[in-house]
Motif scaffolding. Sequence first.
Motif: not given
Length: 101
Positions: A5, A8, A60
């Motif tokens: 998280e 992200d 990512q």
Amino acid sequence: MSILEVVDIVSAGLLILGGVFFLAGTVGLLRFPDVYTRLHALTKADNLGLGLIVAGLAAQAESFAAVGKLALIWLLVLVASAFACHLVARAALRRGIGPWT
């Protein structure tokens, strides 16, 4: 909050910040008075914006090969941008377009 998280959130922040720099470069292109200041605004802001977007995408990425490809793309765009900026400025100078005073 898990590590995924956090990654992200950091990635989204970098992507948004990169988009803001692209927008700032576009505004500079439209608002500045002469070709030289427009080139400066566009190339500097776009290079930094692309760097931030590449960093956000690299966070990512699933492999180091993908990160390497992203870095290579950024490097090639930096070199191409410098050459294009130089050519446009040189053509403007040859046509007698002086800097804004």
